[in-house]
Design an enzyme around this catalytic site. Structure first.
Site, mmCIF file in Angstrom:
data_model
loop_
_atom_site.group_PDB
_atom_site.id
_atom_site.type_symbol
_atom_site.label_atom_id
_atom_site.label_comp_id
_atom_site.label_asym_id
_atom_site.label_seq_id
_atom_site.Cartn_x
_atom_site.Cartn_y
_atom_site.Cartn_z
ATOM 1 N N ASN A 267 0.741 -1.393 -0.300
ATOM 2 C CA ASN A 267 -0.155 -0.005 -0.047
ATOM 3 C C ASN A 267 1.085 1.170 0.093
ATOM 4 O OD1 ASN A 267 0.394 0.605 2.846
ATOM 5 N ND2 ASN A 267 -0.139 -1.444 3.188
ATOM 6 N N ASP A 364 -4.674 -9.985 11.724
ATOM 7 C CA ASP A 364 -5.339 -8.768 13.003
ATOM 8 C C ASP A 364 -4.404 -8.999 14.259
ATOM 9 O OD1 ASP A 364 -6.638 -6.569 13.637
ATOM 10 O OD2 ASP A 364 -8.471 -7.519 12.606
ATOM 11 N N LEU A 366 -4.457 -5.556 15.561
ATOM 12 C CA LEU A 366 -4.501 -4.806 16.169
ATOM 13 C C LEU A 366 -5.676 -5.698 17.332
ATOM 14 C CD1 LEU A 366 -5.181 -2.268 17.497
ATOM 15 C CD2 LEU A 366 -7.556 -1.667 15.210
#
Length: 468
Positions: A267, A364, A366
């Protein structure tokens, strides 16, 4: 006037500093700075701007430094004995103090219309700037943009401090005190401070300690909370370090998920915001571990940097860094990784179909940090990069992940957030939504770090209870 130093003193010099003195009432502090530096066996040569000469005299600087003071770009004597190019490269460090708004602007656009600006443009020596100006000038978007640009060019900053100014206004814009600036210079030269016994620098956002209601000391804040462990004293100056003894874990940057040896899924994250947050937390006294995906950024001063490439590597590095009191997940972790990545470059040919990529979700990080357990940090802060319905999506993400706070921003086309130097965010907590104005990523990081410090019991500094 001071005589030239004897030979046995010259051999004991520990560094050379070229000090550019800008205009402003704060210039009077520079006389004390020169005295402190020479006492630390630093050879100081001074360049006095035309505006600076309105506040301090060349004679005072010469008497304290033991060297002639340079003022004129076109001085034939100076050009014969030491040209401005040689002068700019004769030092180990260039220090601009006070770094006025005018000087910062000249440094940003590359003007060379006087001796100071010409020296700054003609050098490849590291530069340390100590800003001093009116609070409105410091907060002006032009100054913010200039500071962000200079930091991206690896100019280091110390200050400004918050306090009452000569103009009668209160806010950020005061030149840091001479001992603090002295220690920052010694740290940049890798020389231990005479007071701290350590070469660790005082970060640019170090603040003088908020006083008590009686104005006597920093030991007890309004309400009676003892905060002796939240301060450090340097040469009689009390510095506010509300996160001393806390361990902060910060993730930053993108992750790269390999397709083949030359291609990856990734990204546009630059890592600027996460690195700024790590630096700001360290400036407030925290021990900071920064887990970073691939970026071109240097490790912030006083921060332990662990570089990774993939989401799986970041997950492991985060686990290894626990336990932590604070976790700020600013990294833009790739949502998926390729399970059929290959070790040889995939060749493209006119008659071949594009390769089929099999994707699976990445861990994931977080949500894992936010899950209840013995190693859950006391405060977990996530980031939400959204393009639509920013507030609603971020509120839903906070609930879904289980984190304490979410910092949400709009990264849609035209916002120039990912890779840019500014940001506009919402801070979402259990108490509601705070709309923060657009600011540089550095200023946003400092505001978030102070907000975190407040969460751990530090006193608020402003009338509305927020430390900004």
């Amino acid at each position: 006037m001071a005589a030239a130093a004897p030979d046995d003193t010259v051999t004991a010099l520990r560094g050379r500093v070229l000090l550019i003195v800008g205009g402003g009432i704060a210039a009077y502090k520079i006389l004390e700075l020169v005295r402190l530096l020479t006492a630390a066996h630093i050879d100081v040569r001074c360049v006095l701007t035309k505006a600076g000469a309105e506040f301090v005299t060349p004679l005072s600087l010469q008497a304290l430094s033991g060297h002639p003071v340079h003022q004129d770009l076109f001085s034939l004597t100076d050009e014969q004995e030491m040209g401005h190019i040689a002068l700019s490269r004769s030092a180990d460090l260039l220090v601009v103090a006070p770094a006025t708004a005018d000087l910062l602007a000249k440094m940003t656009v590359g003007l060379a219309n006087d001796l100071a600006s010409t020296l700054l443009l003609a050098t490849d020596t590291p530069v340390l700037a100590a800003p001093a100006m009116n609070v409105r000038m410091w907060e002006h978007p032009a100054t913010r943009a200039n500071v962000a640009t200079l930091k991206a060019r690896e100019v280091e900053f110390v200050g400004p401090d918050e306090g009452m100014m000569a103009c009668g206004e209160y806010g950020f814009g005061r030149l840091v005190e001479p001992p603090v600036l002295r220690d920052a210079i010694l740290a940049r030269l890798n020389i231990a401070s005479p007071t701290s016994g350590s070469a660790e620098p005082h970060a640019s956002s170090t603040m003088t300690c908020p006083r008590t209601e009686t104005g006597s000391s920093c030991d007890i804040v309004p309400g009676g909370t003892v905060v002796r462990s939240s301060v450090e004293t340097v040469d009689g100056t009390t510095l506010w370090k509300p996160l001393l003894g806390r361990h902060a874990l910060v993730t930053a940057g993108p992750t790269h998920e390999p397709i083949d040896p030359v291609r990856y899924l990734g990204n546009r994250s630059s890592g600027l915001q996460g690195y700024a947050i790590a630096e700001a937390l360290a400036a407030l006294g925290a021990r900071v571990t920064l887990v970073s995906g691939p970026t071109n950024l240097l490790a912030p001063a006083g921060v332990t940097l662990r570089r990774v490439e993939t989401a799986l590597e970041m997950e492991q590095a985060v686990r290894d860094a626990l336990p932590a009191d604070i976790a700020v997940c600013a990294a833009a972790v790739a949502d998926w990784r390729v399970t059929n990545a290959v070790t040889s470059k995939i060749k493209k040919s006119a008659d071949a179909m594009p390769p089929s990529l099999h994707l699976v979700p990445n861990p994931d990080i977080l949500a894992a940090l936010s899950a209840p357990g013995p190693h859950r940090p006391s405060l977990v802060v996530g980031f939400a990069a959204e393009t639509d319905d920013v507030e609603a999506n971020a509120i839903a993400k906070r609930k879904r992940k289980g984190c304490d706070w979410i910092v949400a921003n709009d990264v849609s086309v035209g916002t120039n957030v990912m890779g840019g130097t500014e940001n506009t965010v919402l801070l979402i907590t259990s108490d509601g939504v705070e709309h923060w104005p657009r600011m540089t990523k550095t200023d946003l990081a400092l505001r978030l770090a102070r907000r975190i410090a407040r969460r751990f019991g530090a006193p608020a500094l402003s009338a509305d209870g927020d430390m900004n």
